[in-house]
Write a protein that holds these residues in place. Sequence first.
Motif, PDB file in Angstrom:
ATOM      1  N   ASP A 174       0.155   1.570  -7.647  1.00  0.00           N
ATOM      2  CA  ASP A 174      -0.948   1.795  -6.713  1.00  0.00           C
ATOM      3  C   ASP A 174      -2.105   0.897  -7.145  1.00  0.00           C
ATOM      4  OD1 ASP A 174      -2.859   2.670  -4.963  1.00  0.00           O
ATOM      5  OD2 ASP A 174      -2.851   4.762  -5.631  1.00  0.00           O
ATOM      6  N   LYS A 178      -7.657  -5.408   6.182  1.00  0.00           N
ATOM      7  CA  LYS A 178      -6.922  -4.439   5.359  1.00  0.00           C
ATOM      8  C   LYS A 178      -5.908  -5.147   4.476  1.00  0.00           C
ATOM      9  CE  LYS A 178      -3.677  -1.994   7.272  1.00  0.00           C
ATOM     10  NZ  LYS A 178      -2.937  -1.002   8.102  1.00  0.00           N
ATOM     11  N   TYR A 238       3.701  -8.492  -2.686  1.00  0.00           N
ATOM     12  CA  TYR A 238       3.081  -7.899  -1.504  1.00  0.00           C
ATOM     13  C   TYR A 238       3.167  -8.902  -0.352  1.00  0.00           C
ATOM     14  CZ  TYR A 238      -0.402  -6.325   1.832  1.00  0.00           C
ATOM     15  OH  TYR A 238      -1.029  -5.950   3.003  1.00  0.00           O
ATOM     16  N   HIS A 277      -6.020  -5.649   0.267  1.00  0.00           N
ATOM     17  CA  HIS A 277      -4.914  -5.232  -0.593  1.00  0.00           C
ATOM     18  C   HIS A 277      -4.398  -6.388  -1.437  1.00  0.00           C
ATOM     19  CE1 HIS A 277      -1.921  -2.365  -1.898  1.00  0.00           C
ATOM     20  NE2 HIS A 277      -1.032  -3.333  -1.825  1.00  0.00           N
ATOM     21  N   GLU A 313      -4.651  -0.381  -5.767  1.00  0.00           N
ATOM     22  CA  GLU A 313      -6.021  -0.126  -5.329  1.00  0.00           C
ATOM     23  C   GLU A 313      -6.682   0.974  -6.151  1.00  0.00           C
ATOM     24  OE1 GLU A 313      -6.485   0.293  -1.129  1.00  0.00           O
ATOM     25  OE2 GLU A 313      -5.099  -1.340  -0.665  1.00  0.00           O
ATOM     26  N   SER A 355       6.015   0.814  -3.107  1.00  0.00           N
ATOM     27  CA  SER A 355       4.693   0.867  -3.730  1.00  0.00           C
ATOM     28  C   SER A 355       4.840   1.431  -5.134  1.00  0.00           C
ATOM     29  CB  SER A 355       3.735   1.719  -2.894  1.00  0.00           C
ATOM     30  OG  SER A 355       2.431   1.679  -3.424  1.00  0.00           O
ATOM     31  N   ASN A 395       2.523   2.612   4.264  1.00  0.00           N
ATOM     32  CA  ASN A 395       2.905   1.442   5.055  1.00  0.00           C
ATOM     33  C   ASN A 395       4.261   1.700   5.687  1.00  0.00           C
ATOM     34  OD1 ASN A 395       5.126  -0.636   3.807  1.00  0.00           O
ATOM     35  ND2 ASN A 395       4.219   0.627   2.189  1.00  0.00           N
ATOM     36  N   PRO A 447       0.833  -1.215   0.000  1.00  0.00           N
ATOM     37  CA  PRO A 447       0.000   0.000   0.000  1.00  0.00           C
ATOM     38  C   PRO A 447       0.863   1.259   0.000  1.00  0.00           C
ATOM     39  CG  PRO A 447      -0.816  -1.581   1.621  1.00  0.00           C
ATOM     40  CD  PRO A 447       0.505  -2.114   1.136  1.00  0.00           C
TER      41      PRO A 447
END
Length: 314
Positions: A49, A91, A77, A95, A51, A46, A39, A36
Amino acid sequence: MKFGFLTGCLKNMTLEEKMEYAHKVGFTALDISCWPKQNSRDFSGSDIDVENLTDKDVETLKAAQKKYNISFSSLAYYDNMLDPNPDTRKKFSNHLVAVIKAASRLGTPLVGCFVGKDQTKSLTENFDEYGKIFTKYVKLAEDSNVKLMIENCPMPGWQEDGLPATISYSPELWDEMFRRIPSKSIGLNFDPSHLDWLHIDYLQALRDYKDRIFHIDAKDMIVDENKFSYYGIYGKKLNRTQPEDLGFWTPVIPGLGDINWSQFYDVMKEIGFDGCFSIEHEDRRFAANNAEVEKGLEYSFNHLNPIIHDFVEK
């Protein structure tokens, strides 16, 4: 065979700048750090992105890949997917789902992750949880034409006492993982350095799990056997300088540690490995800034590239 590195080691660069650098050096792949945006994990990054990934982003990334002749070997990840805090676990789960979906959209074949561990539960209970939640992740991966791979790091830095904080670090545990979820869409991101300090025969493991090895991390390790004899198998307990300091092992760039990479590559050929070979740079001596990181990456490239292209005399 593709040869690359995990991108999180380079900071304050765009992913296209990292692709340009990789191409200049001679790398042909990148393992893309996809934590994320917010973090606090060490050795993370990251670069996509996931998301908020738009169709325009996908188009731009694919164009840059073509421009620099760079494949994405994996989207990476690595967090504790069995975290005991339900909000934290949700969470992390959300992700990981986003990473899998992003890999599908980008045509990236692999997603790398950890299993983790709930330290408040027994090992059997942890494997029960693993079976429930990873069955869903694997089904999503299969539906997305993606495979999941688990890196075999025990993550001692996640526990105050330095004991293993994942249930996926040894051949014994891999057997249970694959028994619980026999799908061929879950396998290993094989890192010999962790097996080395755990005193597990990484060459035999490479042979024994050849059908489950999707990707190989090129990371080296110095194991001080005198300090191992002093601290013991559970490692240093007092005055640790950083979370993963167990006193007797130190991660280093490939070529500066104990692993005989020529011998290792001979076994890679023996098992017919044709995935990506990717440097994971966690050598703190080459981490002060990007110039130092690049120095470490290029040292390892120059050490490994002749080996994996059979230019060395046997």
